[in-house]
Design an enzyme around this catalytic site. Structure first.
Site, PDB file in Angstrom:
ATOM      1  CD  GLU A  33      -3.058  -0.409   0.014  1.00 41.74           C
ATOM      2  OE1 GLU A  33      -3.055  -0.079  -1.191  1.00 41.74           O
ATOM      3  OE2 GLU A  33      -3.654  -1.408   0.439  1.00 41.74           O
ATOM      4  CG  ASP A  36       0.529   2.678  -6.605  1.00 43.69           C
ATOM      5  OD1 ASP A  36       0.717   3.527  -5.708  1.00 43.69           O
ATOM      6  OD2 ASP A  36      -0.567   2.558  -7.203  1.00 43.69           O
ATOM      7  CB  SER A  67     -24.366   6.831 -14.036  1.00 44.27           C
ATOM      8  OG  SER A  67     -24.152   6.069 -12.866  1.00 44.27           O
ATOM      9  N   GLY A 121     -13.061   3.026  -1.611  1.00 45.69           N
ATOM     10  CA  GLY A 121     -11.668   2.593  -1.731  1.00 45.69           C
ATOM     11  C   GLY A 121     -11.494   1.318  -2.532  1.00 45.69           C
ATOM     12  CG  LEU A 122     -14.045  -1.552  -2.668  1.00 46.53           C
ATOM     13  CD1 LEU A 122     -15.388  -2.278  -2.668  1.00 46.53           C
ATOM     14  CD2 LEU A 122     -12.948  -2.495  -2.162  1.00 46.53           C
ATOM     15  CB  SER A 123     -10.235   0.921  -7.801  1.00 43.47           C
ATOM     16  OG  SER A 123      -9.094   1.087  -7.050  1.00 43.47           O
ATOM     17  CB  SER A 124     -15.929   3.208  -7.994  1.00 40.82           C
ATOM     18  OG  SER A 124     -15.542   4.446  -7.430  1.00 40.82           O
ATOM     19  CD  GLU A 157      -8.112   8.270 -10.896  1.00 40.12           C
ATOM     20  OE1 GLU A 157      -8.772   7.381 -11.434  1.00 40.12           O
ATOM     21  OE2 GLU A 157      -8.497   8.884  -9.889  1.00 40.12           O
ATOM     22  CG  ASP A 169      -6.299   1.913  -7.788  1.00 36.45           C
ATOM     23  OD1 ASP A 169      -5.723   1.086  -7.061  1.00 36.45           O
ATOM     24  OD2 ASP A 169      -6.582   3.065  -7.427  1.00 36.45           O
TER      25      ASP A 169
HETATM   26  C1  GLA Z   1      -5.163   4.537  -4.271  1.00 43.83           C
HETATM   27  C2  GLA Z   1      -4.383   4.857  -5.552  1.00 43.83           C
HETATM   28  C3  GLA Z   1      -3.416   3.706  -5.862  1.00 43.83           C
HETATM   29  C4  GLA Z   1      -2.524   3.418  -4.662  1.00 43.83           C
HETATM   30  C5  GLA Z   1      -3.368   3.246  -3.403  1.00 43.83           C
HETATM   31  C6  GLA Z   1      -2.536   3.112  -2.158  1.00 43.83           C
HETATM   32  O1  GLA Z   1      -5.977   3.440  -4.467  1.00 43.83           O
HETATM   33  O2  GLA Z   1      -5.264   5.047  -6.620  1.00 43.83           O
HETATM   34  O3  GLA Z   1      -2.650   4.026  -7.003  1.00 43.83           O
HETATM   35  O4  GLA Z   1      -1.586   4.447  -4.512  1.00 43.83           O
HETATM   36  O5  GLA Z   1      -4.271   4.325  -3.208  1.00 43.83           O
HETATM   37  O6  GLA Z   1      -1.761   1.964  -2.198  1.00 43.83           O
END
Ligand code: GLA
Length: 378
Positions: A33, A36, A67, A121-124, A157, A169
């Site tokens: 975490e 990246d 949507s 925090g699931l990358s929607s 992004e 993500d």
């Molecule tokens: C978010 C960012 C990722 C990563 C995480 C933390 O999800 O989009 O690129 O940096 O936080 O690990």
């Protein structure tokens, strides 16, 4: 069900059938975490929740999108996409990046449906960007290589939406494979698929967050400064992740940069240990998840009392092997690994205790490692 719902939304909005439906998954990160964007390693899995995008060429010159979950429709000129601060930016951003690469995306009618909770925090956002990038490339007649799609989505992004995220993500969403975790070396963007057969409990603490408003960009700046100072002492160090914990300690950086750097250095090394365990046919070593959480809490300052509560409660649950916050932190989700029966049985009990403690109703899911972006049968 979800493909049908996307289809129906398209038909109800535009009065005709879409020509294609694409979908891309959300992700959780098993470990690695905030590494990246520091040239380190990460190990996410794509999960069962997905975002679906139905498309067809538009009659007019503007792209329109509705949507099922986001308020307000989006509309923009694909020849001159502009940032609005609303959800349509994820689509407009991808169109802008593609056109910058010489791929002209025509005006489209679009309908978006998703069971990925936004702000958890699931990358929607990555799921939407990756599904849209693949759909746009296919309409424009360009080959949709998942690696390129991930790069395009990441550029959208960072360059258009304005969150300085790393590549994790978008890579997980584009390149995820069922039954595998995705090991990414973020300095080179090299990847390998690692067998991952156990399911993960995902627990949303229902604390809404958005990277646009979080301390994410602030942490990035701190890491850049820590690297600059480290390089003053050791010019050969090219990234924070590359610096060993010994080197970071010896550098005695000013607080809080010392703790930020130590987290990144130690966390990227934990990724290697989890990969070794999984590659050898084992399961995720739970102790490393607890270590990761502790470091995120103490050194990176990105946990919350609700995330800490979940990790402690999970640790006290028989059959649970490990737990930690996942994603950027500052709210959102945590994960736990352990016996599948124990995860199933404990999820509703933990949720009830959480509600009593925090007065919020959490959500939870159990997910195996799922597949990445794909065309849906029509
Ligand atoms: C978010 C960012 C990722 C990563 C995480 C933390 O999800 O989009 O690129 O940096 O936080 O690990």
């Amino acid at each position: 069900m979800s493909v049908a719902a996307t289809h129906e939304l398209f038909v109800a909005t535009y009065g005709r059938r879409p020509s294609a439906v694409w979908s891309a998954p959300a992700r959780v990160n098993l470990i690695g975490e905030h590494t990246d964007y520091n040239g380190g390693e990460v190990l996410p899995i794509a999960i069962g929740q997905r975002t679906y995008v139905a498309i067809d060429n538009a009659a007019g010159s503007r792209t329109r999108a509705v949507s099922a979950t986001e308020a307000g429709s989006a509309e923009f000129d694909p020849r001159r996409p502009e940032r609005t601060g609303r959800w349509g930016d994820y689509l407009a951003g991808v169109v802008a990046v593609l056109s910058g690469r010489g791929c002209a995306v025509p005006a489209l009618d679009m309908a978006v449906w998703s069971d990925v909770p936004a702000g958890a925090g699931l990358s929607s956002s990555a799921a939407l960007e990756v599904a849209a990038a693949t759909a746009f490339q296919s309409v424009a007649g360009a080959a949709g290589d998942p690696f390129d799609v991930a790069m395009i989505a990441h550029e959208a992004e960072n360059g258009f939406v304005g969150v300085q995220s790393g590549i994790m993500d978008q890579f997980a969403s584009a390149l995820g494979r069922a039954g595998h975790a995705l090991h990414i070396w973020c300095d080179t963007a090299a990847t390998e698929q690692v067998p991952m057969h156990e399911s993960v409990l995902i627990f949303d603490t229902a604390e809404p967050r958005s990277l646009r408003g979080s301390r994410f960009n602030e942490r990035r700046a701190e890491c850049d400064e820590a690297l600059r100072l480290l390089r003053g002492r050791s010019p050969g160090v090219t990234s924070l992740a590359q610096a060993t914990p010994e080197l970071v300690r010896a550098a005695a950086l000013p607080a809080p940069l010392d703790r930020r750097a130590l987290h990144v250095s130690e966390e990227t090394r934990r990724v290697g240990l989890v990969v070794t365990a999984l590659a050898g046919g084992g399961s995720v070593p739970g102790a490393l998840l607890y270590e990761s959480h502790e470091s995120l809490r103490r050194n990176y300052d990105c946990s919350t009392s609700a995330l800490d509560w979940f990790v402690e409660r999970a640790a006290a649950t028989p059959g649970v092997r490990g737990a930690r916050l996942t994603g950027a932190g500052w709210g959102g989700c945590a994960i736990a690994v352990g016996d599948s029966g124990a995860l199933e049985a404990s999820a509703p009990l933990i949720a009830a205790d959480f509600e009593a403690a925090f007065g919020r109703v959490p959500r939870s899911w159990i997910s195996a490692a799922a597949g990445g972006v794909r065309a849906e049968p029509m």
